[in-house]
Design a protein around this motif. Structure first.
Motif, PDB file in Angstrom:
ATOM      1  N   GLN A  95       0.756  -1.252  -0.014  1.00 57.48           N
ATOM      2  CA  GLN A  95      -0.086  -0.043  -0.003  1.00 57.48           C
ATOM      3  C   GLN A  95       0.968   1.329  -0.040  1.00 57.48           C
ATOM      4  O   GLN A  95       1.535   1.336   0.795  1.00 57.48           O
ATOM      5  CB  GLN A  95      -0.614   0.059   1.144  1.00 57.48           C
ATOM      6  N   TRP A  96       0.675   2.043  -0.992  1.00 58.05           N
ATOM      7  CA  TRP A  96       1.585   3.422  -1.056  1.00 58.05           C
ATOM      8  C   TRP A  96       0.713   4.195  -0.516  1.00 58.05           C
ATOM      9  O   TRP A  96      -0.304   4.967  -1.171  1.00 58.05           O
ATOM     10  CB  TRP A  96       1.941   3.475  -2.669  1.00 58.05           C
ATOM     11  N   VAL A  97       1.061   4.631   0.639  1.00 55.89           N
ATOM     12  CA  VAL A  97       0.053   5.250   1.396  1.00 55.89           C
ATOM     13  C   VAL A  97       0.080   6.812   1.051  1.00 55.89           C
ATOM     14  O   VAL A  97      -1.166   7.505   0.793  1.00 55.89           O
ATOM     15  CB  VAL A  97       0.533   5.390   3.070  1.00 55.89           C
ATOM     16  N   GLN A  98       1.261   7.324   0.469  1.00 54.45           N
ATOM     17  CA  GLN A  98       1.389   8.867   0.122  1.00 54.45           C
ATOM     18  C   GLN A  98       0.311   9.290  -1.124  1.00 54.45           C
ATOM     19  O   GLN A  98      -0.128   9.969  -1.425  1.00 54.45           O
ATOM     20  CB  GLN A  98       2.790   9.203  -0.223  1.00 54.45           C
ATOM     21  N   ARG A  99       0.221   7.935  -1.992  1.00 54.28           N
ATOM     22  CA  ARG A  99      -0.600   7.955  -3.128  1.00 54.28           C
ATOM     23  C   ARG A  99      -1.701   7.359  -2.945  1.00 54.28           C
ATOM     24  O   ARG A  99      -2.754   7.613  -3.853  1.00 54.28           O
ATOM     25  CB  ARG A  99       0.042   7.501  -4.257  1.00 54.28           C
ATOM     26  N   GLY A 100      -2.028   6.717  -2.059  1.00 55.93           N
ATOM     27  CA  GLY A 100      -3.346   5.906  -1.889  1.00 55.93           C
ATOM     28  C   GLY A 100      -3.444   4.914  -2.793  1.00 55.93           C
ATOM     29  O   GLY A 100      -4.642   4.519  -3.127  1.00 55.93           O
ATOM     30  N   HIS A 101      -2.371   4.181  -3.141  1.00 55.06           N
ATOM     31  CA  HIS A 101      -2.486   3.083  -4.125  1.00 55.06           C
ATOM     32  C   HIS A 101      -2.389   1.819  -3.683  1.00 55.06           C
ATOM     33  O   HIS A 101      -1.234   1.666  -2.721  1.00 55.06           O
ATOM     34  CB  HIS A 101      -1.322   3.370  -5.258  1.00 55.06           C
ATOM     35  N   GLN A 155       9.944   8.403 -10.007  1.00 54.01           N
ATOM     36  CA  GLN A 155       8.631   8.201  -9.355  1.00 54.01           C
ATOM     37  C   GLN A 155       8.485   6.610  -9.161  1.00 54.01           C
ATOM     38  O   GLN A 155       7.830   5.848  -8.193  1.00 54.01           O
ATOM     39  CB  GLN A 155       7.364   8.560 -10.134  1.00 54.01           C
ATOM     40  N   PRO A 200      10.284   4.140  -5.102  1.00 61.24           N
ATOM     41  CA  PRO A 200       9.514   3.371  -4.056  1.00 61.24           C
ATOM     42  C   PRO A 200      10.080   1.944  -4.228  1.00 61.24           C
ATOM     43  O   PRO A 200      10.003   1.178  -3.267  1.00 61.24           O
ATOM     44  CB  PRO A 200       8.240   3.349  -4.587  1.00 61.24           C
TER      45      PRO A 200
END
Length: 91
Positions: free
Chosen positions: A16-22, A68, A72
Motif C-alpha cells: 500500500q503506497w500510503v502517500q498516493r493511496g495506491h 517516481q 519506491p
C-alpha cells in the motif's frame, strides 16, 4: 482482485503506497504484481503525464519521471554492485 495476467481470482495485497493511496496486489500463481484498476488513470491523464518528459537520460525531467518508480522500488531491487543492465519495456 483477479490477476490481469493469468486470471487467478486469488490475489493478495502486496503493498500500500500510503502517500498516493495506491494498492498493489500480487498473484501467487504467476507472481505478477499490479496496481488496483481502481487507481488507474484515464487515457487523457496518462497522456498528460507521459508528455511531460523526453526519453533522454541527460534530461533531468525525464530522470525525475523515472524516479517516481525507481525510488519506491529501490528496497526491492538488486544491489547496484550486482546489477549490470536494465530493461525499460515501456511500462
Amino acid at each position: 482482485m483477479i490477476c490481469p495476467l493469468c486470471s487467478n481470482p486469488q490475489t493478495v495485497l502486496f503493498y500500500q503506497w500510503v502517500q498516493r493511496g495506491h494498492d498493489y496486489f500480487r498473484c501467487p500463481n504467476c507472481d505478477y504484481i499490479f496496481l488496483s484498476p481502481a487507481h488507474h488513470m484515464d487515457f487523457a491523464a496518462e497522456r498528460k503525464v507521459y508528455d511531460c518528459h523526453e526519453n533522454d537520460p541527460s534530461d533531468l525531467a525525464y530522470r525525475k519521471f523515472l524516479n517516481q518508480l525507481v525510488i519506491p522500488l529501490k528496497e526491492f531491487l538488486i544491489p547496484k554492485e550486482k546489477f549490470k543492465t536494465g530493461l525499460d519495456f515501456g511500462c
